[in-house]
Motif scaffolding. Sequence first.
Motif, PDB file in Angstrom:
ATOM      1  N   HIS A  26       0.838  -1.200   0.000  1.00 36.25           N
ATOM      2  CA  HIS A  26       0.000   0.000   0.000  1.00 36.25           C
ATOM      3  C   HIS A  26       0.879   1.259   0.000  1.00 36.25           C
ATOM      4  N   GLY A  27       0.581   2.179  -0.898  1.00 34.10           N
ATOM      5  CA  GLY A  27       1.311   3.439  -0.964  1.00 34.10           C
ATOM      6  C   GLY A  27       2.656   3.337  -1.646  1.00 34.10           C
ATOM      7  N   MET A  28       2.906   2.228  -2.355  1.00 30.20           N
ATOM      8  CA  MET A  28       4.196   2.016  -3.002  1.00 30.20           C
ATOM      9  C   MET A  28       4.502   3.148  -3.985  1.00 30.20           C
ATOM     10  N   GLU A  29       5.675   3.718  -3.841  1.00 29.80           N
ATOM     11  CA  GLU A  29       6.189   4.712  -4.777  1.00 29.80           C
ATOM     12  C   GLU A  29       7.596   4.281  -5.174  1.00 29.80           C
ATOM     13  N   TRP A  30       8.037   4.751  -6.315  1.00 33.97           N
ATOM     14  CA  TRP A  30       9.381   4.414  -6.781  1.00 33.97           C
ATOM     15  C   TRP A  30      10.018   5.647  -7.400  1.00 33.97           C
TER      16      TRP A  30
ATOM     17  N   THR B 183      11.985   7.577 -10.173  1.00 35.31           N
ATOM     18  CA  THR B 183      12.161   7.498 -11.627  1.00 35.31           C
ATOM     19  C   THR B 183      13.562   7.921 -12.055  1.00 35.31           C
ATOM     20  N   GLY B 184      14.293   8.505 -11.151  1.00 35.96           N
ATOM     21  CA  GLY B 184      15.579   9.112 -11.475  1.00 35.96           C
ATOM     22  C   GLY B 184      15.466  10.622 -11.414  1.00 35.96           C
ATOM     23  N   GLU B 185      14.214  11.096 -11.422  1.00 39.72           N
ATOM     24  CA  GLU B 185      13.960  12.535 -11.332  1.00 39.72           C
ATOM     25  C   GLU B 185      12.925  12.886 -10.270  1.00 39.72           C
ATOM     26  N   GLU B 186      11.997  11.943 -10.011  1.00 41.62           N
ATOM     27  CA  GLU B 186      10.929  12.229  -9.052  1.00 41.62           C
ATOM     28  C   GLU B 186      10.324  10.927  -8.529  1.00 41.62           C
ATOM     29  N   TRP B 187       9.574  11.018  -7.443  1.00 40.92           N
ATOM     30  CA  TRP B 187       8.855   9.865  -6.912  1.00 40.92           C
ATOM     31  C   TRP B 187       7.583   9.679  -7.727  1.00 40.92           C
ATOM     32  N   SER B 188       7.265   8.428  -8.036  1.00 45.91           N
ATOM     33  CA  SER B 188       6.083   8.116  -8.847  1.00 45.91           C
ATOM     34  C   SER B 188       5.272   7.013  -8.183  1.00 45.91           C
ATOM     35  N   ASP B 189       3.950   7.094  -8.337  1.00 49.18           N
ATOM     36  CA  ASP B 189       3.083   6.012  -7.873  1.00 49.18           C
ATOM     37  C   ASP B 189       2.466   5.273  -9.067  1.00 49.18           C
ATOM     38  N   ASP B 190       3.023   5.493 -10.254  1.00 46.20           N
ATOM     39  CA  ASP B 190       2.534   4.851 -11.474  1.00 46.20           C
ATOM     40  C   ASP B 190       3.014   3.399 -11.502  1.00 46.20           C
ATOM     41  N   GLN B 191       2.181   2.519 -10.964  1.00 39.32           N
ATOM     42  CA  GLN B 191       2.564   1.116 -10.868  1.00 39.32           C
ATOM     43  C   GLN B 191       2.624   0.436 -12.231  1.00 39.32           C
ATOM     44  N   ASN B 192       1.788   0.855 -13.162  1.00 42.09           N
ATOM     45  CA  ASN B 192       1.825   0.268 -14.506  1.00 42.09           C
ATOM     46  C   ASN B 192       3.170   0.523 -15.178  1.00 42.09           C
TER      47      ASN B 192
END
Length: 131
Positions: free
Chosen positions: A99-103, A105-114
């Motif tokens: 829940h709430g997973m973010e990653w 991108t190399g530039e910003e945090w993203s919650d785009d799991q796809n």
Amino acid sequence: IYCEKNNFNRNIPITEIIENSSCFFEFKKDNEIKGYTFSILYEKSLVSLEFIQDFSSHNISLGSISQHYECLTAQSLNKQYVYLLGGYETSCIYKCKFHGMEWWTGEEWSDDQNLFVELCQKDDSIRIEGI
């Protein structure tokens, strides 16, 4: 064992990871050690540094158990974030279930799991010549 099995070069000695850890989890089954997790605690977060598993026990999903326990520990210590590190290859797609997973991108945090899943899947097709 995992690094050797997958031809990964370890560039950080395990002794350095142990020395820099402030949180250590040991996992046992039938009184035998099956895995370890080394983590470090910061003001607002718990960061997983290293997970080591006895791969002779294929019938337990110790990595998932370990990460669940790390999340519970962080919560009990009032930490706002848990960093699970790496997001490479399809072996990391399971991290989307948190829940709430973010990653990053190399530039910003993203919650785009796809997009995370798509990039992990592309990682599996990358081959380096000579290896």
